[in-house]
Design a protein around this motif. Structure first.
Motif, PDB file in Angstrom:
ATOM      1  N   GLU A 251       0.844  -1.190   0.000  1.00 14.18           N
ATOM      2  CA  GLU A 251       0.000   0.000   0.000  1.00 14.18           C
ATOM      3  C   GLU A 251       0.887   1.251   0.000  1.00 14.18           C
ATOM      4  N   LYS A 252       0.515   2.255  -0.796  1.00 18.59           N
ATOM      5  CA  LYS A 252       1.339   3.462  -0.911  1.00 18.59           C
ATOM      6  C   LYS A 252       0.490   4.717  -0.679  1.00 18.59           C
ATOM      7  N   LEU A 253       1.105   5.675   0.011  1.00 14.79           N
ATOM      8  CA  LEU A 253       0.491   6.984   0.230  1.00 14.79           C
ATOM      9  C   LEU A 253       1.582   8.036   0.120  1.00 14.79           C
ATOM     10  N   ILE A 254       1.273   9.144  -0.534  1.00 16.50           N
ATOM     11  CA  ILE A 254       2.253  10.224  -0.687  1.00 16.50           C
ATOM     12  C   ILE A 254       1.830  11.402   0.180  1.00 16.50           C
ATOM     13  N   ALA A 255       2.764  11.884   1.008  1.00 17.03           N
ATOM     14  CA  ALA A 255       2.519  13.075   1.819  1.00 17.03           C
ATOM     15  C   ALA A 255       3.425  14.189   1.319  1.00 17.03           C
ATOM     16  N   ILE A 256       2.812  15.312   0.928  1.00 20.43           N
ATOM     17  CA  ILE A 256       3.575  16.481   0.493  1.00 20.43           C
ATOM     18  C   ILE A 256       3.887  17.301   1.740  1.00 20.43           C
ATOM     19  N   SER A 257       5.153  17.240   2.189  1.00 20.16           N
ATOM     20  CA  SER A 257       5.534  17.897   3.438  1.00 20.16           C
ATOM     21  C   SER A 257       5.861  19.377   3.206  1.00 20.16           C
ATOM     22  N   LYS A 258       6.039  20.086   4.308  1.00 19.97           N
ATOM     23  CA  LYS A 258       6.374  21.523   4.296  1.00 19.97           C
ATOM     24  C   LYS A 258       5.305  22.344   3.568  1.00 19.97           C
ATOM     25  N   SER A 259       4.044  21.890   3.667  1.00 20.59           N
ATOM     26  CA  SER A 259       2.962  22.551   2.920  1.00 20.59           C
ATOM     27  C   SER A 259       2.511  23.856   3.553  1.00 20.59           C
ATOM     28  N   ASP A 260       3.077  24.213   4.715  1.00 20.87           N
ATOM     29  CA  ASP A 260       2.721  25.488   5.325  1.00 20.87           C
ATOM     30  C   ASP A 260       3.240  26.663   4.500  1.00 20.87           C
ATOM     31  N   MET A 261       4.139  26.410   3.553  1.00 24.81           N
ATOM     32  CA  MET A 261       4.646  27.480   2.691  1.00 24.81           C
ATOM     33  C   MET A 261       3.743  27.711   1.465  1.00 24.81           C
ATOM     34  N   LEU A 262       2.683  26.901   1.332  1.00 26.17           N
ATOM     35  CA  LEU A 262       1.777  27.035   0.184  1.00 26.17           C
ATOM     36  C   LEU A 262       0.496  27.750   0.604  1.00 26.17           C
ATOM     37  N   ASP A 263      -0.011  28.623  -0.288  1.00 28.23           N
ATOM     38  CA  ASP A 263      -1.332  29.205  -0.022  1.00 28.23           C
ATOM     39  C   ASP A 263      -2.391  28.322  -0.685  1.00 28.23           C
ATOM     40  N   ALA A 264      -3.639  28.584  -0.418  1.00 28.84           N
ATOM     41  CA  ALA A 264      -4.729  27.728  -0.893  1.00 28.84           C
ATOM     42  C   ALA A 264      -4.777  27.650  -2.410  1.00 28.84           C
ATOM     43  N   GLU A 265      -4.512  28.793  -3.082  1.00 29.87           N
ATOM     44  CA  GLU A 265      -4.581  28.812  -4.552  1.00 29.87           C
ATOM     45  C   GLU A 265      -3.490  27.928  -5.159  1.00 29.87           C
ATOM     46  N   LEU A 266      -2.269  28.060  -4.640  1.00 29.84           N
ATOM     47  CA  LEU A 266      -1.161  27.254  -5.160  1.00 29.84           C
ATOM     48  C   LEU A 266      -1.390  25.774  -4.873  1.00 29.84           C
ATOM     49  N   MET A 267      -1.983  25.483  -3.719  1.00 32.60           N
ATOM     50  CA  MET A 267      -2.246  24.090  -3.365  1.00 32.60           C
ATOM     51  C   MET A 267      -3.251  23.471  -4.330  1.00 32.60           C
TER      52      MET A 267
ATOM     53  N   GLU B  15      -3.731  24.391  -7.476  1.00 34.57           N
ATOM     54  CA  GLU B  15      -3.053  24.193  -8.756  1.00 34.57           C
ATOM     55  C   GLU B  15      -2.190  22.926  -8.716  1.00 34.57           C
ATOM     56  N   MET B  16      -1.466  22.743  -7.609  1.00 36.31           N
ATOM     57  CA  MET B  16      -0.610  21.567  -7.480  1.00 36.31           C
ATOM     58  C   MET B  16      -1.443  20.285  -7.447  1.00 36.31           C
ATOM     59  N   ARG B  17      -2.609  20.361  -6.815  1.00 36.86           N
ATOM     60  CA  ARG B  17      -3.458  19.178  -6.703  1.00 36.86           C
ATOM     61  C   ARG B  17      -3.879  18.683  -8.085  1.00 36.86           C
ATOM     62  N   VAL B  18      -4.204  19.619  -8.981  1.00 36.46           N
ATOM     63  CA  VAL B  18      -4.607  19.253 -10.342  1.00 36.46           C
ATOM     64  C   VAL B  18      -3.450  18.569 -11.068  1.00 36.46           C
ATOM     65  N   GLU B  19      -2.244  19.147 -10.958  1.00 38.28           N
ATOM     66  CA  GLU B  19      -1.066  18.571 -11.616  1.00 38.28           C
ATOM     67  C   GLU B  19      -0.715  17.201 -11.045  1.00 38.28           C
ATOM     68  N   LEU B  20      -0.789  17.090  -9.720  1.00 37.25           N
ATOM     69  CA  LEU B  20      -0.393  15.827  -9.074  1.00 37.25           C
ATOM     70  C   LEU B  20      -1.342  14.693  -9.419  1.00 37.25           C
ATOM     71  N   GLU B  21      -2.622  14.998  -9.585  1.00 33.95           N
ATOM     72  CA  GLU B  21      -3.567  13.942  -9.957  1.00 33.95           C
ATOM     73  C   GLU B  21      -3.217  13.344 -11.307  1.00 33.95           C
ATOM     74  N   LYS B  22      -2.603  14.154 -12.182  1.00 33.46           N
ATOM     75  CA  LYS B  22      -2.143  13.627 -13.481  1.00 33.46           C
ATOM     76  C   LYS B  22      -0.841  12.846 -13.308  1.00 33.46           C
ATOM     77  N   ASP B  23       0.118  13.446 -12.587  1.00 32.13           N
ATOM     78  CA  ASP B  23       1.468  12.875 -12.501  1.00 32.13           C
ATOM     79  C   ASP B  23       1.546  11.604 -11.655  1.00 32.13           C
ATOM     80  N   LEU B  24       0.723  11.510 -10.621  1.00 34.35           N
ATOM     81  CA  LEU B  24       0.865  10.406  -9.665  1.00 34.35           C
ATOM     82  C   LEU B  24       0.002   9.200 -10.005  1.00 34.35           C
ATOM     83  N   GLN B  25      -0.713   9.262 -11.102  1.00 30.55           N
ATOM     84  CA  GLN B  25      -1.419   8.106 -11.664  1.00 30.55           C
ATOM     85  C   GLN B  25      -2.294   7.374 -10.651  1.00 30.55           C
ATOM     86  N   GLY B  26      -3.102   8.156  -9.956  1.00 26.93           N
ATOM     87  CA  GLY B  26      -4.096   7.550  -9.084  1.00 26.93           C
ATOM     88  C   GLY B  26      -3.637   7.215  -7.682  1.00 26.93           C
ATOM     89  N   VAL B  27      -2.354   7.416  -7.363  1.00 24.52           N
ATOM     90  CA  VAL B  27      -1.881   7.153  -6.002  1.00 24.52           C
ATOM     91  C   VAL B  27      -2.379   8.267  -5.077  1.00 24.52           C
TER      92      VAL B  27
END
Length: 333
Positions: A277-293, A295-307
């Motif tokens: 079983e695999k889970l990815i945690a994006i650490s140090k996320s306190d440096m991200l604002d809601a808008e950037l988060m 945007e990253m979520r959309v990109e990661l859903e493509k790149d991480l292939q369902g993980v």
């Protein structure tokens, strides 16, 4: 536990006991001058036995003592009295200990359960006394069997950490910081690579007094499967984790690529690791604002292939309870 006391790879020498000699005694008593054979059997030589102990987490007990010897069996005596068996020698080892042959490096056996016992070296058999050899044509045998000599061997004890969740990531990804926040463990933390040189274990306290074990293991670099960096020293410890938590910092230049590099190192070391079983945690996320988060979520859903992935911050305590909930759900699915 100090870092120097975490020992997970030792070579030991073990020798079992000799079997005792059988007795060639002939029965003698007043008024019985020619009694028959009554020599007893020799005792078995002692075994060297490995026993699992759930309270041990390291092989440090073998750091300074590496030679172990069992007792010899006692000789048989008159009156068909058998000699006592030699004293067995028990070696307590942590769960997850693998025993390898020194010459071939082949796995002989593993200890994975508390109080599980495996004979490392068998003691020699005791010799049979002369009363075993009595027959109609040989009523007074004056010989008995000698005991069988003990055996000796050198083996490698290798510990693979037993934990429910293994933290996987590049050096300085924040694994030790997360472990210190999510458990009561106190790992060494620094802002330089390979701060962690030995695995650290911590117990994550969950709801209703439930808990699970998390292991922070030295970071991977490219080429770890070939032994670069800490190489196999790290990789063997995640073989026993049921769930892998990949930790990738939010300021990484390419989170998707970093995840693929980590996956590739696991695949090259042992393809079966990818079945966990695999889970990815994006650490140090306190440096991200809601808008950037977002945007990253959309990109990661493509790149991480369902993980599955989630944003956390160990320092700001963001997403920590959600991370515990997700891991508990994965472990008890």
């Amino acid at each position: 536990m100090t870092e120097g006391n975490f020992v997970d790879y030792v070579r030991i020498f073990a020798e079992s006991g000799n079997g005792g000699k059988g007795s060639a005694h002939l029965h003698r008593e007043k008024y019985i001058t020619k009694g028959g054979p009554d020599g007893g059997d020799g005792g078995r030589g002692g075994h060297v036995i490995l026993r699992g102990n759930k309270n041990l987490w390291t092989l440090v007990t073998f750091k300074f003592r590496k030679h172990f010897k069992a007792g010899h069996g006692e000789h048989g005596s008159k009156g068909r009295s058998s000699g006592a068996d030699g004293q067995d020698t028990y070696l307590e080892v942590p769960l997850g200990t693998v025993v390898r042959d020194v010459e071939t490096n082949a796995i002989l056996f593993e200890i994975t359960e508390d109080k599980e016992e495996k004979i490392l070296v068998e003691g020699g058999m005791g010799g049979r006394g002369n009363w075993h050899f009595k027959s109609p044509t040989n009523q007074t045998p004056r010989y008995a069997q000698p005991g069988v000599s003990g055996q000796e061997t050198s083996v490698i004890l290798e510990l693979k950490v037993l934990a429910d969740v293994g933290l996987v990531g590049f050096p300085n990804a924040g694994k030790s910081t997360l472990l210190s926040v999510i458990t009561s463990a106190k790992p060494k933390i620094g802002d330089y690579e390979f701060t962690t040189l030995k695995p650290n274990l911590g117990i994550v306290e969950y709801r209703d007094f439930q808990s699970f074990v998390m292991a922070d293991i030295p970071g991977i670099i490219e080429g770890a499967a070939e032994g670069k960096g800490l190489g196999h020293y790290f990789l063997r410890h995640i073989e026993r984790n049921s769930t892998l938590l990949f930790l990738i910092p939010a300021d990484s230049t390419d989170i998707g690529k970093e995840y693929q590099i980590l996956l590739d190192e696991l695949r090259r070391y042992n393809p079966e690791l990818l079945d966990k079983e695999k889970l990815i945690a994006i650490s140090k996320s306190d440096m991200l604002d809601a808008e950037l988060m977002d945007e990253m979520r959309v990109e990661l859903e493509k790149d991480l292939q369902g993980v599955s992935f989630m944003f956390i911050s160990s320092v700001a305590q963001q997403g920590i309870q959600e991370l515990k909930d997700k891991l508990w759900s994965m472990l008890n699915n």
